[in-house]
Scaffold this active site. Sequence first.
Site, PDB file in Angstrom:
ATOM      1  N   VAL A   1       0.842  -1.192   0.000  1.00  0.00           N
ATOM      2  CA  VAL A   1       0.000   0.000   0.000  1.00  0.00           C
ATOM      3  C   VAL A   1       0.878   1.244   0.000  1.00  0.00           C
ATOM      4  O   VAL A   1       1.873   1.317   0.724  1.00  0.00           O
ATOM      5  CB  VAL A   1      -0.921   0.027   1.255  1.00  0.00           C
ATOM      6  CG1 VAL A   1      -1.800   1.265   1.254  1.00  0.00           C
ATOM      7  CG2 VAL A   1      -1.782  -1.228   1.332  1.00  0.00           C
ATOM      8  N   LYS A   2       0.460   2.203  -0.835  1.00  0.00           N
ATOM      9  CA  LYS A   2       1.168   3.491  -0.858  1.00  0.00           C
ATOM     10  C   LYS A   2       0.313   4.498  -0.092  1.00  0.00           C
ATOM     11  O   LYS A   2      -0.881   4.638  -0.365  1.00  0.00           O
ATOM     12  CB  LYS A   2       1.329   3.934  -2.315  1.00  0.00           C
ATOM     13  CG  LYS A   2       1.810   5.363  -2.507  1.00  0.00           C
ATOM     14  CD  LYS A   2       2.042   5.657  -3.980  1.00  0.00           C
ATOM     15  CE  LYS A   2       2.420   7.109  -4.202  1.00  0.00           C
ATOM     16  NZ  LYS A   2       2.833   7.381  -5.575  1.00  0.00           N
ATOM     17  N   THR A   3       0.953   5.204   0.836  1.00  0.00           N
ATOM     18  CA  THR A   3       0.177   6.182   1.590  1.00  0.00           C
ATOM     19  C   THR A   3       1.070   7.336   2.030  1.00  0.00           C
ATOM     20  O   THR A   3       2.296   7.251   1.969  1.00  0.00           O
ATOM     21  CB  THR A   3      -0.519   5.513   2.798  1.00  0.00           C
ATOM     22  OG1 THR A   3      -1.628   6.313   3.176  1.00  0.00           O
ATOM     23  CG2 THR A   3       0.401   5.341   3.995  1.00  0.00           C
TER      24      THR A   3
END
Length: 298
Positions: free
Chosen positions: A202-204
Amino acid sequence: MADTDNLKDTKDYYLDVPAKGGSFHVKGASALDWGMQNRLARVFRPGSGRTVMLAIDHGYFQGPTAGLERVDVTIVPLLAHADALMCTRGILRTTIPAAFANGVVLRASGGPSILKELSNEQIAVDIEDATRLNVSAVAVQVFVGGEFETQSIHNLTRLVDAGLRHGVPVMGVTAVGKDMVRDARYFRLATRICAELGAQFVKTYYVAEDFETVTASCPVPIVMAGGKKLPELDALTMAYRAVSEGAAGVDMGRNIFQSDAPAAMIQAVGRVVHERMKPEQAYDLYQTLKREKVGVGA
Ligand code: 5RP
């Protein structure tokens, strides 16, 4: 005919050496199939378990972006310093040399331009084309709390199903609408939803307060998004804090390609991410490399 005469006897069974089962270096990925793990290993370095991903997919919704007007001129020379490249299939096919052997994370959602409601995305790449391009993962925007929240989550789950069929990991990208509060509580919610629904990473965004609770509560790796251009020392500090607080690397765009010295910046980010070099030291390195123009060139 097979040459079976005088075959050498087998004898080297190493009976005193326990078989290496091997745990996999990517969080939450130990139970995945070999092809999926192999693709993840092209994104996350086995040595550090982390990645420096260079994000250049901005054109999929905003057209030519400052620093990306000529990807062949400005980005191709940086590829040697990137563990993975996040881009669209249009740029990959037209401009990225096929000899690039590191990871490619393919933008796989899209639809609206900056002129429209951004959360109204659909899946924009067939998984068959992703495998044809031999990419290491596909990326999909997830708008938790956004107008088209359910549709964007449905895009994620459909890509996860397709990815599992073909051995292609999915990166969920938590997109934050203009009116949403960017805090740890929101990112815990958004990243966990991505992971629960099957994203392999996940990119956050980084948040100064409680970011470690975001990484701790997400059972798959979190890659820190770069965001708008910051002064180089601030960007290096943000990357340092993110990896110190549990991120498995960065996926940075503007903070690299809009830097005064992109090649120096990506190398400095690499030292922070893989070696936990302190931000001040990495900034000194950035300035030295910038002065000496080290690493500029294909
Ligand atoms: C938005 C994206 C972008 O398209 C891009 O990757 C952002 O990169 P940066 O903010 O570091 O310039 O994924 O969520």
